[in-house]
Scaffold this motif. Structure first.
Motif, mmCIF file in Angstrom:
data_model
loop_
_atom_site.group_PDB
_atom_site.id
_atom_site.type_symbol
_atom_site.label_atom_id
_atom_site.label_comp_id
_atom_site.label_asym_id
_atom_site.label_seq_id
_atom_site.Cartn_x
_atom_site.Cartn_y
_atom_site.Cartn_z
ATOM 1 N N GLU A 55 -14.578 5.014 11.356
ATOM 2 C CA GLU A 55 -15.518 3.891 11.284
ATOM 3 C C GLU A 55 -16.355 3.785 12.543
ATOM 4 O O GLU A 55 -17.546 3.494 12.497
ATOM 5 N N GLU A 71 -18.259 4.511 2.149
ATOM 6 C CA GLU A 71 -17.702 3.274 1.607
ATOM 7 C C GLU A 71 -18.528 2.783 0.414
ATOM 8 O O GLU A 71 -17.970 2.357 -0.611
ATOM 9 N N ASN A 72 -19.845 2.843 0.532
ATOM 10 C CA ASN A 72 -20.707 2.442 -0.587
ATOM 11 C C ASN A 72 -20.491 3.339 -1.798
ATOM 12 O O ASN A 72 -20.423 2.863 -2.943
ATOM 13 N N THR A 75 -17.031 2.660 -3.343
ATOM 14 C CA THR A 75 -16.974 1.329 -3.957
ATOM 15 C C THR A 75 -17.563 1.347 -5.363
ATOM 16 O O THR A 75 -17.084 0.671 -6.270
ATOM 17 N N LYS A 97 -13.462 -3.255 -3.487
ATOM 18 C CA LYS A 97 -13.439 -2.049 -2.670
ATOM 19 C C LYS A 97 -12.030 -1.489 -2.606
ATOM 20 O O LYS A 97 -11.055 -2.180 -2.863
ATOM 21 N N LEU A 117 -8.365 5.754 2.144
ATOM 22 C CA LEU A 117 -8.726 4.941 3.306
ATOM 23 C C LEU A 117 -7.469 4.709 4.141
ATOM 24 O O LEU A 117 -6.486 4.157 3.650
ATOM 25 N N TYR A 138 -11.910 7.292 6.565
ATOM 26 C CA TYR A 138 -11.775 7.848 5.228
ATOM 27 C C TYR A 138 -11.329 9.301 5.363
ATOM 28 O O TYR A 138 -11.896 10.070 6.159
#
Length: 500
Positions: A55, A71-72, A75, A97, A117, A138
């Protein structure tokens, strides 16, 4: 059962002993050969490659945009598979998420991948009000035979899809620099809230001509990535907003962010200890952002102009006198002064200039830097020259065009017989858009339009009378001062004549 575990433990201990003997007594060539064989055996037993996307990255804990894009992407796909999810309320809708330790199986062009994750909680024995922050990443796992495909196709697909999803659905944020100690301070951390300010160029009380100039400049900037690369300059632009309090500087900042769909990073300079910490904050700012320093004339001692040699000599003499006075002070007073000094920010003008257009400022593109001030004449010219603050925007008192915009917003009217009176009074006196808006706002539920306009007219007349009284008083004081100066001059001349 216990005999089996005892046998396994004995075998493991024997292997460890043998490995220690090999490391100690075997030749280097044999040692290297054994390591090579062990690596091949491990690859044969576990033929998978693992890639981590943290991150935050680097010594300054800069936000890793790849993590956000992944992440997008996940998700949008993982909610049907994962059994443990996190729920967030984004743009008036619920978004689910992946939770930590959950696996998501993805497939692209017939190749299978596994995402998960992971969160690493640091071990610490000390107790602190500001605990060490967790590290999240990730983890992508795939067969080693697909390495080239992952590097050339799959990761590009994931990042592009994640970026598009983020632009269409992302929730914009308002950041501010933290004031904590320990890990929060060393990491140059930002804290944020959801940015939901409703200001827009349709609601700003400003002349249409000036509004069009700003909008045209913003549109040109947002599409100028290749142009900035061509001329060899970082993709950023500086705005200086200046004018009396209440003229809409903060509202204009919000309108700019809403127009460009950028995040806002609001920097409180008095909470930044030194130039190094300011640089850490800069590293943590992402692209597509508006960096704001409000009331910069009040933030730090950055308003002094360059001094001449004579002024510097005089200042040195004054400082020497101060040093002598401080030397005679008590030990308790010195300790208190040192303690207070350590608390104060040590950000310098040079540090702020480097923040605006130094080498570090080019670390991220597509960024607006906005300063606001009530007293532009106090600022050092090096801070606001063209190239640093490219566009100077004066926000002055409310004019008739601004009033008509406010009347439409607050009262939903385009014209009224009292508009002529209001226009004449606005030309004769100064009133900020904030004061005009306050008088236009209905004070009771059933108040009609005419009552609000009459209240504004009365406020304008009162403001005009106060301004006239103030100007009259100042003129009288000036006349008395000039008269006193003339009498002193006459007395001196008479004394000189008498001596002669």
């Amino acid at each position: 059962m216990f005999e089996i575990w005892g046998l396994i433990g004995s075998k493991v201990a024997s292997l460890m002993f043998i490995w220690a003997m090999i490391q100690s007594y075997c030749p280097h060539q044999v040692h290297a050969l054994i390591e090579k064989f062990s690596e091949k055996l491990a690859n044969f037993c576990y033929p998978f490659v693992e890639v981590r996307f943290f991150e935050n990255i680097g010594d300054y804990m800069r936000t890793n945009e790849a993590f956000l894009y992944i992440e997008n992407y996940l998700t949008s796909k993982s909610t049907n598979q994962a059994k443990k999810l996190q729920g967030e309320y984004v743009r008036k809708s619920l978004v689910l998420k992946m939770d930590e330790r959950q696996k998501f199986y993805d497939e692209f062009e017939g190749v299978k991948f596994v995402w998960s994750l992971i969160k690493i909680v640091p071990n610490t024995n000390s107790v602190s009000f500001y605990p060490a922050s967790d590290k999240r990443f990730y983890l992508l796992t795939f067969h080693r035979s697909h390495r080239d495909f992952v590097e050339k196709s799959y990761l590009n697909h994931v990042l592009e899809q994640g970026k598009e999803i983020g632009l269409s659905k992302r929730q914009r944020k308002l950041y501010t620099n933290c004031t904590g100690n320990g890990e929060y301070e060393r990491g140059g951390k930002w804290s944020h809230v959801i940015f939901e300010h409703p200001s827009s160029f349709e609601t700003i009380a400003m002349s249409p001509k000036k509004k069009k100039e700003i909008v045209d400049d913003l549109v040109t900037f947002s599409k100028a990535k290749e142009y900035y690369a061509k001329i060899g300059k970082p993709w950023k632009r500086g705005y200086l907003l200046y004018g009396p309090p209440g003229t809409g500087k903060s509202s204009l900042v919000a309108a700019i962010a809403n127009f460009l769909k950028y995040d806002i990073y609001d920097i409180e300079l008095t909470n930044v200890k030194n130039n190094a910490e300011l640089r850490k904050l800069l590293i943590g700012i992402t692209s597509k952002s508006v960096v704001v320093i409000e009331d910069i004339d009040c933030s730090l001692d950055l308003t002094g102009q360059r001094k001449t040699d004579s002024e510097n000599d005089k200042e040195k003499e004054e400082k020497n006198e101060e040093v002598n006075q401080v030397a005679a002070a008590s030990l308790q007073g010195l300790q208190a002064a040192d303690k207070e000094k350590n608390k104060a920010s040590q950000v310098t003008l040079s540090g702020l200039l480097n923040f605006i257009d130094g080498i570090w400022s080019a670390s991220t593109g597509e960024r607006l830097i906005i300063f606001t001030t009530n007293y532009v004449e106090k600022l050092d010219q090096a801070l606001i020259r063209r190239g640093r603050m490219d566009m100077h925007i004066e926000l002055s008192y409310c004019g008739f065009d601004g009033f008509k915009m406010l009347a439409m917003n607050y009262l939903s009217i385009e014209s009224h017989p009292l508009f002529e009176t209001i226009q004449r009074l606005l030309e004769e006196t100064n009133m900020t858009p904030a004061d005009v808006a306050e008088n236009l706002m209905p004070k009771v539920a059933e108040e009609d339009v005419e009552a609000s306009l009459e209240r504004l007219i009365q406020a304008l007349r009162t403001s005009k009378e106060e301004a006239e009284m103030k100007a009259k008083k100042e003129a009288e004081m000036k006349a008395e001062k000039e008269e006193g100066t003339g009498e002193e001059g006459s007395s001196e001349k008479e004394a000189e004549d008498a001596e002669g």
